[in-house]
Enzyme design. Structure first.
Site, PDB file in Angstrom:
ATOM      1  N   LYS A 151       2.992   4.469   0.664  1.00  0.00           N
ATOM      2  CA  LYS A 151       1.763   4.557  -0.128  1.00  0.00           C
ATOM      3  C   LYS A 151       1.585   5.993  -0.647  1.00  0.00           C
ATOM      4  CE  LYS A 151       0.477   0.300   0.858  1.00  0.00           C
ATOM      5  NZ  LYS A 151       0.239  -0.794  -0.120  1.00  0.00           N
ATOM      6  N   LYS A 153       1.294   3.069  -3.650  1.00  0.00           N
ATOM      7  CA  LYS A 153       2.283   2.094  -4.137  1.00  0.00           C
ATOM      8  C   LYS A 153       3.194   2.723  -5.182  1.00  0.00           C
ATOM      9  CE  LYS A 153      -0.606  -1.997  -3.890  1.00  0.00           C
ATOM     10  NZ  LYS A 153      -0.175  -3.377  -3.821  1.00  0.00           N
ATOM     11  N   LYS A 177       9.317   0.117   3.561  1.00  0.00           N
ATOM     12  CA  LYS A 177       9.715  -0.614   2.366  1.00  0.00           C
ATOM     13  C   LYS A 177       9.008  -0.060   1.138  1.00  0.00           C
ATOM     14  CE  LYS A 177       7.377  -4.572   1.521  1.00  0.00           C
ATOM     15  NZ  LYS A 177       6.250  -4.050   0.740  1.00  0.00           N
ATOM     16  N   HIS A 267       9.143 -10.455  -0.364  1.00  0.00           N
ATOM     17  CA  HIS A 267       7.709 -10.270  -0.577  1.00  0.00           C
ATOM     18  C   HIS A 267       7.212 -11.472  -1.378  1.00  0.00           C
ATOM     19  CE1 HIS A 267       3.884  -8.380  -1.619  1.00  0.00           C
ATOM     20  NE2 HIS A 267       4.185  -7.372  -0.818  1.00  0.00           N
ATOM     21  N   SER A 338       1.383  -8.409   7.387  1.00  0.00           N
ATOM     22  CA  SER A 338       1.060  -7.207   6.622  1.00  0.00           C
ATOM     23  C   SER A 338      -0.195  -7.440   5.795  1.00  0.00           C
ATOM     24  CB  SER A 338       2.245  -6.920   5.673  1.00  0.00           C
ATOM     25  OG  SER A 338       1.950  -5.926   4.739  1.00  0.00           O
TER      26      SER A 338
HETATM   27  C1  CAP Z   1      -0.043  -3.931   2.285  1.00  0.00           C
HETATM   28  C2  CAP Z   1       0.669  -4.267   0.991  1.00  0.00           C
HETATM   29  C3  CAP Z   1       1.378  -5.640   0.973  1.00  0.00           C
HETATM   30  C4  CAP Z   1       0.551  -6.808   1.365  1.00  0.00           C
HETATM   31  C5  CAP Z   1       1.046  -8.114   0.763  1.00  0.00           C
HETATM   32  C6  CAP Z   1      -0.300  -4.206  -0.147  1.00  0.00           C
HETATM   33  O1  CAP Z   1      -0.555  -2.637   2.219  1.00  0.00           O
HETATM   34  O2  CAP Z   1       1.676  -3.329   0.714  1.00  0.00           O
HETATM   35  O3  CAP Z   1       1.864  -5.784  -0.343  1.00  0.00           O
HETATM   36  O4  CAP Z   1       0.574  -6.930   2.739  1.00  0.00           O
HETATM   37  O5  CAP Z   1       0.298  -9.185   1.231  1.00  0.00           O
HETATM   38  O6  CAP Z   1       0.168  -3.749  -1.224  1.00  0.00           O
HETATM   39  O7  CAP Z   1      -1.400  -4.637  -0.059  1.00  0.00           O
HETATM   40  P1  CAP Z   1      -1.698  -2.177   3.256  1.00  0.00           P
HETATM   41  P2  CAP Z   1       0.940 -10.355   2.103  1.00  0.00           P
HETATM   42  O8  CAP Z   1      -1.091  -2.146   4.631  1.00  0.00           O
HETATM   43  O9  CAP Z   1      -2.095  -0.808   2.799  1.00  0.00           O
HETATM   44  O10 CAP Z   1      -2.798  -3.151   3.184  1.00  0.00           O
HETATM   45  O11 CAP Z   1       1.644  -9.658   3.231  1.00  0.00           O
HETATM   46  O12 CAP Z   1      -0.227 -11.171   2.549  1.00  0.00           O
HETATM   47  O13 CAP Z   1       1.859 -11.066   1.221  1.00  0.00           O
HETATM   48 MG    MG Z   2       2.207  -3.987  -1.139  1.00  0.00          MG
END
Ligand code: CAP
Ligand code: MG
Length: 412
Positions: A151, A153, A177, A267, A338
């Protein structure tokens, strides 16, 4: 004009000669009528009788309504309706999850589950590494895998991304990742990023710590294999694919490519468009089955109701169990929890998920007041506390990084 009934309620059929689909249907029609419309639309029928449909075609290829219970309808589609070599998952989805969603007579419809006959399953290879293979690479036989998402992103340079990964690994994490939106933008070219991260991973290895980082290779179908082979040649220890935006075939072609020798992290970004409404769309369970068939080694399945993303304990548990089911011809797939994860919720999550999971935190690591390394330590300490069955607050008394995280985000 002859009309045919798609109703075969209570009839004995050879389940291993059909693709069996379970739908939840919301309609004003009598459920039998709705079920017939669904079976017809997805097999040999349409909105009116047709002169070109004869007994043989109907008997061999017509969908069969085999069960109706409340708003749940079960339909068996003959295996001959499907073609795997040319057709594959795209063709399968056109039948089990195609036009039916648009039928006006069916207000809402959700594909809850799908079971494939052995004749179709044997045409898929499943994961190359799977959950056990990932654990072997990381030398992590029992404890949950624990990871982070770099992060922010987007926006970090290759150098800063590699620094993040090194800090996260130094804090004890086993996985990191790319985020789902990061591929090859100008501010972080994928070649430079992959090479810089590989240096971090090698440095950690020299310091006695095993870690893998999933490089996101989500791109167009005509490019994805070459990009994956390139990042592997630049030192990638894992690759990631956004299965919904790239397609299941993208996962399959990478998993089945003998030249690809690293695990495939899957993902599911965009899944919420069709998984979120409990009455309309496609549940995660069919998606999980398709990803395991295609060869995903790890798949996001939700946080069992504790994180920031919509999901129920039951629904996420169904996917988790499907990832780890043993009586399937494929290797098990690592379930990834996640989305809004932080140390104070790990114990609750593991109570529901068990230990055979990969738990990821982006904000829960990068948001730690002590920075990425201490954020990573806080996550690892929470996992250790849950693994040893020690209350997280008690454990935090002797683990300051965890203490800080609990003070900031609390316990859930
Ligand atoms: C989590 C995350 C993942 C999500 C995807 C995000 O970050 O990188 O992409 O977990 O959802 O971008 O939100 P945080 P899922 O830890 O900062 O929340 O796993 O439900 O597919
Ligand atoms: Mg993400």
């Amino acid at each position: 004009m002859k009309t045919y009934s798609y109703l075969h309620i209570g009839e004995k059929i050879d389940r291993d000669a059909h693709v069996i689909c379970k739908y939840r249907v919301t309609t004003d029609l009598p459920m039998e009528k709705a079920a017939e419309a669904l079976a017809a639309e997805q097999s040999t029928g349409t909105w009116t009788g047709i002169s070109t449909l004869d007994e043989d075609i109907f008997r061999n290829y017509g969908g069969k309504v085999i069960e109706i219970e409340g708003d749940v309808v079960v339909i068996a589609f003959p295996e001959e309706d499907f073609c795997i070599e040319n057709g594959g998952i795209p063709q399968i989805l056109s039948i089990v999850a195609g036009n039916l969603f648009g039928l006006d007579a069916l207000h809402k419809i959700r594909l809850e589950d799908v079971d494939f006959p052995s004749g179709i399953l044997k045409k898929y290879k499943g994961p190359k590494f799977g959950a056990d293979g990932l654990r072997k690479i990381l030398d992590r036989p029992e404890k949950p895998l624990v990871g982070t998402i770099v992060k922010p992103k987007i926006g970090l340079s290759p150098k800063d991304t590699a620094k993040y990964v090194y800090e996260a690994g130094s804090g004890g994490l086993t996985n990191s990742k790319d985020d789902e939106t990061l591929v090859d933008q100008k501010f972080c070219p994928i070649e430079d990023r992959t090479k810089a991260i590989a240096e971090s991973i090698d440095r950690l290895k020299e310091e006695g710590h095993k870690m893998v980082h999933a490089v996101n290779v989500s791109t167009n179908g005509d490019k994805i294999v070459q990009l994956a082979e390139d990042v592997q040649s630049w030192g990638a220890s894992q690759i990631m694919v956004d299965v919904i935006t790239c397609g299941f075939a993208a996962v399959q072609v990478l998993a089945e490519d003998p030249k690809i020798k690293v695990p495939v992290h899957v993902h599911r970004t965009m899944h919420g468009a069709f998984t979120k409404d409990p009455l309309h769309g496609i549940a995660m369970l069919p998606i999980t089955k398709l990803v395991r068939m295609c060869g995903g080694d790890a798949l996001h399945i939700g946080t069992l109701g504790v994180g920031k993303m919509t999901g129920t304990v039951e629904g996420d548990q169904d996917s988790l169990e499907e990832c780890l089911k043993k009586d399937v011809r494929f290797k098990t797939m690592m379930p990834v929890c996640s989305g809004g994860v932080y140390p104070g919720m790990i114990a609750t999550m593991i109570k529901a998920s068990g230990l055979n999971v990969q738990i990821q935190a982006g904000g829960g690591v990068a948001g730690h007041p002590g920075g990425v390394r201490k954020g990573a330590m806080g996550m690892c300490q929470a996992i250790d506390a849950a693994f040893e069955g020690i209350d997280v607050s008690k454990y935090a008394e002797t683990h300051p990084e965890l203490r800080t995280a609990l003070d900031k985000w609390g316990i859930k």
